[in-house]
Design an enzyme around this catalytic site. Structure first.
Site, short mmCIF file in Angstrom:
data_model
loop_
_atom_site.label_atom_id
_atom_site.label_comp_id
_atom_site.label_asym_id
_atom_site.label_seq_id
_atom_site.Cartn_x
_atom_site.Cartn_y
_atom_site.Cartn_z
N HIS A 44 -11.52 0.05 -5.78
CA HIS A 44 -11.62 -1.30 -5.20
C HIS A 44 -11.52 -1.30 -3.67
O HIS A 44 -12.19 -2.08 -3.02
CB HIS A 44 -10.52 -2.21 -5.75
N CYS B 240 5.90 11.26 3.84
CA CYS B 240 7.18 11.05 4.53
C CYS B 240 8.23 10.81 3.45
O CYS B 240 8.00 11.17 2.28
CB CYS B 240 7.10 9.94 5.57
N HIS C 52 -16.49 -5.65 -3.64
CA HIS C 52 -15.54 -4.77 -2.96
C HIS C 52 -16.04 -4.41 -1.56
O HIS C 52 -15.26 -4.36 -0.61
CB HIS C 52 -15.28 -3.51 -3.78
N THR D 174 9.41 7.94 2.11
CA THR D 174 8.98 6.90 1.15
C THR D 174 7.47 6.74 1.04
O THR D 174 6.99 6.10 0.12
CB THR D 174 9.53 5.52 1.59
N ASP E 61 6.23 14.15 7.97
CA ASP E 61 7.38 14.26 8.86
C ASP E 61 8.37 15.24 8.21
O ASP E 61 8.04 15.88 7.19
CB ASP E 61 7.99 12.88 9.18
C1 RB5 Z 1 12.89 9.70 7.69
O1 RB5 Z 1 14.27 9.73 7.53
C2 RB5 Z 1 12.28 8.52 6.95
O2 RB5 Z 1 12.66 7.33 7.56
C3 RB5 Z 1 10.80 8.66 6.91
O3 RB5 Z 1 10.46 9.86 6.30
C4 RB5 Z 1 10.03 7.61 6.11
O4 RB5 Z 1 10.56 7.45 4.83
C5 RB5 Z 1 9.74 6.34 6.76
O5 RB5 Z 1 9.11 5.45 6.21
#
Ligand code: RB5
Length: 144
Positions: A97, A64, A133, A66, A7
């Site tokens: 695993h 993204c 596994h 996180t 993203d």
């Molecule tokens: C975008 O601001 C953020 O929410 C997205 O990149 C991500 O971290 C969502 O899990």
């Protein structure tokens, strides 16, 4: 082929990782997003996961902010085993695993050097093929 998506938050790190993959000789399909304009991570998770479950892509990479949103979205697709990674031990373990087939990374969590390291471990570690596994993974697929 490695299918790659991100993203807006993951856009810059995705480009660095694509450069690294190409330097290593991997064929890459970049499924977007292609700018830092705000967009919705589930759309890109879906595109990448479709490539993986169809067999066109050997593995998927999603970036993204996180890595968490991408992993939630990816793990809703049947046949996808997505892992959000921040450490080397888990990178190796999830391949050995879980036979994880999609790697999710957080651009707001990791620096490029660490992201590259995790990507390399993910790609270079084979599934252990252990009977225990295989049995556990098959339970993921049949909903038991
Ligand atoms: C975008 O601001 C953020 O929410 C997205 O990149 C991500 O971290 C969502 O899990």
């Amino acid at each position: 082929m490695i299918a790659v998506g991100c993203d807006h938050a993951g856009y810059e790190l995705k480009n660095e990782l694509i450069r690294h993959l190409k330097d290593r000789g991997f064929e890459v399909e970049d499924l977007g997003t292609y700018s830092t304009d705000s967009c919705d991570y589930p759309d890109y998770a879906k595109k990448v996961c479709e490539e993986v479950v169809s067999g066109r892509a050997e593995k998927g990479l999603l970036v993204c902010g996180t890595g968490i949103g991408m992993s939630i979205a990816a793990n809703k697709v049947r046949g996808i085993r997505a892992a959000v990674l921040t450490d080397e031990f888990s990178a190796q373990a999830t391949r050995e695993h879980n036979d994880a087939n999609v790697l999710c990374l957080g651009a707001r969590v990791l620096d490029t050097e660490r992201a590259v390291k995790l990507l390399d471990i993910f790609l270079d570690t084979p599934f252990s093929e252990g009977a225990n596994h295989i049995r556990r993974i098959s339970k993921l697929e049949d909903g038991r």
